[in-house]
Design an enzyme around this catalytic site. Sequence first.
Site, PDB file in Angstrom:
ATOM      1  N   ASN A  28       7.895  -4.391  18.269  1.00  0.00           N
ATOM      2  CA  ASN A  28       6.597  -4.977  19.581  1.00  0.00           C
ATOM      3  C   ASN A  28       6.639  -6.338  20.008  1.00  0.00           C
ATOM      4  O   ASN A  28       7.290  -6.891  21.255  1.00  0.00           O
ATOM      5  CB  ASN A  28       5.367  -4.605  18.819  1.00  0.00           C
ATOM      6  CG  ASN A  28       4.697  -5.163  19.506  1.00  0.00           C
ATOM      7  OD1 ASN A  28       4.078  -5.100  20.524  1.00  0.00           O
ATOM      8  ND2 ASN A  28       3.297  -4.244  18.904  1.00  0.00           N
ATOM      9  N   ASP A  29       6.335  -7.449  18.952  1.00  0.00           N
ATOM     10  CA  ASP A  29       6.335  -9.133  20.540  1.00  0.00           C
ATOM     11  C   ASP A  29       7.165  -9.371  20.213  1.00  0.00           C
ATOM     12  O   ASP A  29       7.486  -9.976  21.371  1.00  0.00           O
ATOM     13  CB  ASP A  29       6.012  -9.277  18.814  1.00  0.00           C
ATOM     14  CG  ASP A  29       4.240  -9.204  18.255  1.00  0.00           C
ATOM     15  OD1 ASP A  29       3.585  -8.456  18.826  1.00  0.00           O
ATOM     16  OD2 ASP A  29       4.254  -9.928  17.238  1.00  0.00           O
ATOM     17  N   VAL A  30       8.363  -8.670  19.847  1.00  0.00           N
ATOM     18  CA  VAL A  30      10.051  -9.748  20.580  1.00  0.00           C
ATOM     19  C   VAL A  30      10.418  -8.976  21.376  1.00  0.00           C
ATOM     20  O   VAL A  30      11.265  -9.299  22.101  1.00  0.00           O
ATOM     21  CB  VAL A  30      11.066  -9.294  19.263  1.00  0.00           C
ATOM     22  CG1 VAL A  30      10.818 -10.225  17.905  1.00  0.00           C
ATOM     23  CG2 VAL A  30      11.710  -7.925  18.623  1.00  0.00           C
TER      24      VAL A  30
END
Lengths: 100, 100, 463, 463
Positions: free
Chosen positions: D389-391
């Site tokens: 997700n964040d990456v």
Amino acid sequence: MLILELYIFVLAGFVGFMVITKVPPLLHTPLMSATNAISGISLVGSMVAAGARHGTVATTLGFVAVVCATTNIVGGFLITDRMLKMFKRKEAPVATEAKH
Amino acid sequence: MLILELYIFVLAGFVGFMVITKVPPLLHTPLMSATNAISGISLVGSMVAAGARHGTVATTLGFVAVVCATTNIVGGFLITDRMLKMFKRKEAPVATEAKH
Amino acid sequence: MRDTITQFSYLVASVFFILGLRSLTHPDKARRGMQLAAVGMLIALCGTLINHQILDYKWIAAGLVLGTLIGYPLGMWVPTTALPQRIAMSLSFGALAATLVGIAEYYTAFHGGEGTIAPARMAAIGFEVLLGSLTVTGSMMAFGKLQEILPGQPITYRGQNAVNALLFAGAMGLLITCIVNPAYAPAFYGMIAIAAALGVLMVIPIGGADMPVVVALLNSYCGLAAAATGFALGNSILIICGALDGASGFLLSILMSKAMNRSFANVLFGAFGGGDAPAAVSSGGQLPVRSISVEDAAIQLAYAARVIVIPGYGMAVAQAQHAVRELAELIEKRGGEVKYAIHPVAGRMPGHMNVLLAESNVPYDKLYDMDEINGEFPQTDVALVIGANDVVNPAARSDPSSPIYGMPILDADKAKHCIVLKRGMAAGFAGIENALFHAPSTSMLFGDAKASLVKLVSEVKAA
Amino acid sequence: MRDTITQFSYLVASVFFILGLRSLTHPDKARRGMQLAAVGMLIALCGTLINHQILDYKWIAAGLVLGTLIGYPLGMWVPTTALPQRIAMSLSFGALAATLVGIAEYYTAFHGGEGTIAPARMAAIGFEVLLGSLTVTGSMMAFGKLQEILPGQPITYRGQNAVNALLFAGAMGLLITCIVNPAYAPAFYGMIAIAAALGVLMVIPIGGADMPVVVALLNSYCGLAAAATGFALGNSILIICGALDGASGFLLSILMSKAMNRSFANVLFGAFGGGDAPAAVSSGGQLPVRSISVEDAAIQLAYAARVIVIPGYGMAVAQAQHAVRELAELIEKRGGEVKYAIHPVAGRMPGHMNVLLAESNVPYDKLYDMDEINGEFPQTDVALVIGANDVVNPAARSDPSSPIYGMPILDADKAKHCIVLKRGMAAGFAGIENALFHAPSTSMLFGDAKASLVKLVSEVKAA
Ligand SMILES: NC(=O)c1ccc[n+]([C@@H]2O[C@H](COP(=O)([O-])OP(=O)(O)OC[C@H]3O[C@@H](n4cnc5c(N)ncnc54)[C@H](OP(=O)(O)O)[C@@H]3O)[C@@H](O)[C@H]2O)c1
Ligand SMILES: NC(=O)c1ccc[n+]([C@@H]2O[C@H](COP(=O)([O-])OP(=O)(O)OC[C@H]3O[C@@H](n4cnc5c(N)ncnc54)[C@H](OP(=O)(O)O)[C@@H]3O)[C@@H](O)[C@H]2O)c1
């Protein structure tokens, strides 16, 4: 005591090995003169011999040793710096220096 | 004495720094467990505390310390090896191993 | 208290030295780094001056002054072309210092000192003077050969290695004697004498052109001697610097013999590389050689789109580096592209060519290592070989019987045209024929490299 | 004599340890190297066993046996997905050992010992127990949060940092007291207590997902504690291992915060990264989301020529690594090319994804670092995002207001199509919206990653 010095020798060997292997061929000549200059550190031993008032013989030997070591230090660092000064990028050397 | 140990600490720091920076992200997890295993070396201190007959307190503390350190050594090296075993090249692992 | 200060100054100095050498990984950082190292040296000296063992400063002062007076010219005025012998010389100085300190140690121990020396310490002192004196004479010989005061050819006689082995054994025997019975001075001084002799005899059979390898090796011996001094005096900074020195010298000599595709043993006992002289006469003649006039060469260069310059020892001899840069810049002004191909053992020491070209202001990002550039020769219009010979000898690739077979070379023969600047058909240090000079794509421009280059420049300007 | 043997065994062991860590620069050499390190450990132990201070072996034997019994399962049975907490736990063990040794040292000095402790030694012992106990409690907290025994959210209250600062000052004060007057036991034990409390309080305000950074940092503390032990016992191998440990922990924590584009301070005092929970509810809804059926996704993958798999923490949670490999191999069998893009901080510890994929026999030369592969996304048919997700959050590139702005990401949004496998619209650990999930080129395949992948495999087989 001795064993600790052995540790120091071994570790310094590792450091030396890892540092030197990273030096590019481009700078091998400066490297040689640099190690020469640093080897002048034997001056610290020579000074003691020359200044410890252990009699004429020791003093004389020490004196000569001091001369030799100093020669290496002065000459070595000067010539190394002289060489390194010469290595320039395509951009103006100023720019290069500014980088660091 | 102390100063020599300081030398050792500094040099070991250099070595550690240079060695670790060369470890690729691929192996950062094994690296963590490897250092964990190696940190188990505190066992050498613990054993002396546990075996020196300095009274119950010292012995007990030493005993617990020995248990903890041994746990790290055994667990650490095993899990590291388990992980490293898993990293394979496209060719058959045998071939890869054979290279070294 | 004082002692602690001294010790800390040494610790700081060691760190600075390491950082200094570390900075040599990049030319931009290198200068700063080495200045830091110099500062470290200063710190170490100040730290030593407060040492309570020092009672009398006049001889120290005198030594420092005299050393500076000798060192300054050696640092500022020695031409970059004389670097190899310069390094050999300072090596002998360093080794001499270590040896003398060792002797002083030994002497004082028995004249007003404790009257004996503990085995461990004696062993340290022994190694110190052994390696030291060996390095002193050895590097003096190397200096002589590089400076061409002494004949470059290997001097050999029957049973040479046997003699050396015997002497070495003798030295070792005396060393052990010293350790067992330190009071027995003859053993100590005898050992020094033998080691000194050994230094001479070990270098005699080695050809002038192999001296750089020898120098690097002696450098590592010198480092070990310094480390031994450290053990003898219980001085950590000497141990550290010794180890650094030793590692560097060792790695460089390995690297050189590798790049020459020769084993250490071969370099040390092979009696190889007698300089240009021996083969100089023999070679040439039989095979056809296309010589070219300056004018034609100038035309070729003036209209070349891609030029690769291959400098060699000859450029150093002719001091032609500035002329090279001039010519290159001219070609670039006319729209041609010029790169420099640097063979790891071109010249007479590692990085020799890099320094010379750097001196003449060639930006270092135009210098390419062999592996980077070898692929580009086929697309190259002119490969300009300036006083290089062995490093472009195709025999290394093709002829298993050649002494340099297997040594990686620059593929100048694969360029569309190859112009070779040298004085005659003399061989390089390996003393062997070079098929490149007889190749159809090659044309020779005879004459001193510098002279030819100067002519080329004016011709290209005219073109 | 005996002592010398011990000392040499330590020297050899240290060298083996260094070589072992050095071998981790290449996966092929790594295993051999670490086995060498293990041998080194054995040598050090044998060297210690002959130490003349050891009079009684039964407790040692008992400890070794018990430790092995605990260590074996921790080594062989812990699943690779539980590695972060595993490391946190063993960290607390290591620190505990150091602390206890320190306490024993102190205690014996005043019960049957010399009756006092020299300042230098006392300082060493002080740092040892200080760092040690701090690490013990700190890493236990980290373990709790990673194991989700403790709430992942940062627990904060007003003046938190002030309190910590105060405690720290107090501990330092007591340390100095000890050095000045070692006999005053309350100061010593008080210091330990405060340090332990500090360990808890320092970790409380840090979010569960930041634990890896904390763990790495504690690792370096633990190393320093070991080094201090070495100084206290005059034992060089402890000093060396401590330094190695410290360096590694420090470098890794730096690396992580860098890759998360956050300062140390922000990680330690930012009360950031409360795990998925907080933002989980808030997000989603407003913006359009294209969900895709397993069948359609399977078709897309089956006929894709170039696929890049982007694994994330979700793959670890779902233990989906084996299913991923299966799918990838299927696609390859059908002529498609599959690469894996590994973000430096994907998952929950450095190299987390690499280990998981290695476990499922993905050859490591198919795993590409972010910089190597980011350029290839535009030519990629399908970017398969598995629990990441964040990456892959484009906000890091585009939205300066985003907490992760500036963190380098994998450009999944630049691929022709992007299929995202996750359970719902919950946020990642940073707790923020991800525009990628709403991009027109993106389609979401909802459900547990493993379940979805298994379905995909059978579908692709069918296709
Ligand atoms: N770099 C190192 O670290 C190192 C160390 C040890 C050994 N070596 C050896 O040194 C050799 C270096 O190879 P290299 O190709 O650079 O040099 P080289 O093979 O020694 O050849 C130098 C050539 O330059 C020519 N020359 C000499 N003076 C000249 C002048 N004033 N003007 C024009 N040409 C001149 C000579 O031919 P003319 O006499 O016909 O002009 C000679 O053939 C290699 O064999 C290497 O193994 C290098
Ligand atoms: N690697 C390190 O060293 C390290 C250290 C500290 C912090 N971090 C942080 O950790 C984060 C890692 O990023 P990431 O993209 O790898 O993970 P992430 O941003 O934490 O997102 C993981 C996603 O996986 C999904 N997921 C969870 N369980 C799942 C399951 N069983 N099946 C399918 N999906 C599942 C979750 O969404 P759903 O709940 O909707 O399924 C969640 O959005 C980064 O923000 C990084 O800064 C990493």
